[in-house]
Design a protein around this motif. Sequence first.
Motif, PDB file in Angstrom:
ATOM      1  N   ARG A 153       9.919   5.277   3.238  1.00 29.38           N
ATOM      2  CA  ARG A 153      10.056   5.044   1.864  1.00 29.38           C
ATOM      3  C   ARG A 153       8.915   5.577   1.081  1.00 29.38           C
ATOM      4  N   GLY A 154       7.868   5.092   1.380  1.00 33.62           N
ATOM      5  CA  GLY A 154       6.552   5.463   0.774  1.00 33.62           C
ATOM      6  C   GLY A 154       6.281   6.955   0.530  1.00 33.62           C
ATOM      7  N   SER A 177       7.625  11.660   5.607  1.00 36.06           N
ATOM      8  CA  SER A 177       8.619  10.679   5.640  1.00 36.06           C
ATOM      9  C   SER A 177       9.498  11.121   6.852  1.00 36.06           C
ATOM     10  N   GLU A 211       8.479   9.081  -1.495  1.00 35.74           N
ATOM     11  CA  GLU A 211       8.376   8.913  -2.926  1.00 35.74           C
ATOM     12  C   GLU A 211       7.039   9.616  -3.362  1.00 35.74           C
ATOM     13  N   SER A 212       6.623  10.186  -2.421  1.00 35.09           N
ATOM     14  CA  SER A 212       4.983  10.843  -2.634  1.00 35.09           C
ATOM     15  C   SER A 212       5.149  12.184  -2.710  1.00 35.09           C
ATOM     16  N   THR A 228       9.438   0.884   5.330  1.00 37.30           N
ATOM     17  CA  THR A 228       8.513   0.956   4.307  1.00 37.30           C
ATOM     18  C   THR A 228       7.491   2.407   4.125  1.00 37.30           C
ATOM     19  N   SER A 267       0.968  -1.048  -0.126  1.00 34.77           N
ATOM     20  CA  SER A 267      -0.013  -0.050  -0.001  1.00 34.77           C
ATOM     21  C   SER A 267       0.739   1.337  -0.181  1.00 34.77           C
ATOM     22  N   ALA A 268       2.091   1.229   0.568  1.00 37.35           N
ATOM     23  CA  ALA A 268       2.770   2.227   0.751  1.00 37.35           C
ATOM     24  C   ALA A 268       3.681   2.599  -0.671  1.00 37.35           C
ATOM     25  N   VAL A 269       4.168   1.558  -1.222  1.00 35.35           N
ATOM     26  CA  VAL A 269       5.122   1.677  -2.332  1.00 35.35           C
ATOM     27  C   VAL A 269       4.416   1.468  -3.709  1.00 35.35           C
ATOM     28  N   THR A 270       3.670   0.140  -3.728  1.00 34.59           N
ATOM     29  CA  THR A 270       3.184  -0.424  -5.062  1.00 34.59           C
ATOM     30  C   THR A 270       1.876   0.312  -5.599  1.00 34.59           C
ATOM     31  N   VAL A 326      -0.527   5.409   0.095  1.00 37.02           N
ATOM     32  CA  VAL A 326       0.144   5.737   1.232  1.00 37.02           C
ATOM     33  C   VAL A 326      -0.344   5.965   2.512  1.00 37.02           C
TER      34      VAL A 326
END
Length: 642
Positions: free
Chosen positions: A78-79, A89, A82-83, A75, A47-50, A55
């Motif tokens: 990281r999510g 973060s 990249e948001s 995780t 849910s956070a990355v893919t 996120v």
Amino acid sequence: MNNAPHHCLSFLTSCKTLKILKQIHASLVKTGHHSDPFFAGKLILHSAVTVPGAVHYARRFFLNFPNPDVFMYNTLIRGFSESGIPQNSIFTFIDMCGKSLVPPDSFSFAFVLKAAANHGSLRTGIQLHCQALIHGFETHLFVGTTLISMYGECGSVYFAKKLFDQMREPNVVAWNAVITACFRCGDVKGARKMFDMMPFKNSTSSNVMLAGYAKAGEMELARKVFWEMKVKDDVSWSTMIVGLAHNGFFDEAFAYFRELRMIGLRPNEVSLTGVLSGCAQVGASEFGKILHGFIEKSGFNWITTVNNALVDMYARCGNVGMARLVFRSMLHKSVVSWTSMIEGLAMHGYAEEAIRVFHEMEGCGIRPDWITFVSLLYACSHAGLIEQGCNYFSRMKDVYDIDPTVEHYGCMVDLYGRAGYLQKAYDFVCQMPITPNAIIWRTLLGACGIHGNVELAEQVKPRLSDLEPYDLSDNVLLSNIYAVAGKWKDVATVRRSMTDQKIKKTPGWSMIEVDRTMYRFVAGEKTNKTTAEAYEKLKEIIKRLRLEGGYVPEVASVLHDVDEEEKEDSVSKHSEKLAVAFGISRLCKGRVIRIVKNLRICRDCHTVMKLISKVYGLKLVVRDRSRFHSFDDGACSCKDYW
């Protein structure tokens, strides 16, 4: 043994939407495995990355999980990194270090440093550097390399180089990172010096140089590096194609793409999106169609980024129908996909449809970002939908917690200005919580020009002069406002000031694609074989428009100290008229004539295009710097509201 949770994990690998993710989560709750750290970690990771826009869902699940481990923290960090909200973060990292008993590891620092870089916060980056030292990562090569990248992204090439110099045995990744940092900070010579000093290089090193030179606009140096490379991989070719396209060398970008195919290399998604971007910028729809065919045959049509580029290409080339077709056929749509479609519809004046697509996007569980709202507000502005625009501007903050940027404020000024609410637009600018930039004031000055408000224009122009004293377009716009109002003495004063400052007017140009070749026409350029053909055809067209369409040139803004014949000759040489004339001369009957130009279309050219579409029975599509104008049977898609 209950295999249900393991089946859920297998579904996770193919899950692309928040809706399906919630169903998988519900299944884990039903079996009681949502509290298992292994399954919980997998759910947070996905849910956070893919899954795009999920996120926040990951964060809610994370906050309700007792005693999250370092993998879960990393995780989520990281999510968010990249948001569109990388600061979250950093907050998660602070919570990890302060409230939990979980110490950060090298991955924690790598992800949070990326967040600081994406947020552009040098101060935060320095504080994180101190934390890395406290936790004993001063000699960790991976963390050190990430720190170099962070300093480069935050604009401090000094700290990046200093940290690199302190490394005992920097590997090739660290060398590449410091070269990238030099380019990020505009130190092109420093990047070259570091490149020459490298004890060992790999293909990535040369590709870093290519990308850096391309971004700096140094395409001659990029070409030199490229042709000196012993081994050119798909990244090398992609970097050159994208760099050439973004720097205006469109024909060369197309040539590189053809050569890539000829030598037997398979284009990747970067090279495809790069050359599609080039097609979009110049309106090369025929070449774009060929690329679309290649994408379908080669199996690239399942890649979301390639489809996004296709939607954007078709929309910017004036073929919104094909943009819709590609968009509707996409199996997986990201926030970029939806935003590209909304923007494409907005550019073409389909505001109501753009709004419907936005609501459909919300219904699919895709969270809009700040760019989505720029496109949505743009749609409202160009259709005069004031109430709807104000509503979406409020919803952006109230519903999605997105702070308005200068782009959003600019759209609101444009919304009020185009509709004629100039005083309201001025008051809005004065009450903005952020300092208005030159674009905001220029938008308001443009609105003054549309509605002929000389008094407000005279208030706005000094604000612009303070910010950008040497910008030509503002002086030209003010001069035209005076000319339309008949204030010729003020026109002379403005133009004399431009002459004294040695400011030259940006020449207007227009491009048209004929037989897969781009032809460019510039106002007032020297006559060659192509322009001679265009001028000859244009004379014939104007004569016919006068006889059959009652055409009378609009010359109100042309200098008053020349006779009427000279005024008419001045407006007749505008580049879009030449491009259309060339298109009528060369293209077969029944073809849509598509023009791309760099400036806003003038009223006289707009009138000529409408008359041509009626008298000649043609469909014309003109993309100016602001929007699309589709002319058909004497009418324009903008409804004369542009």
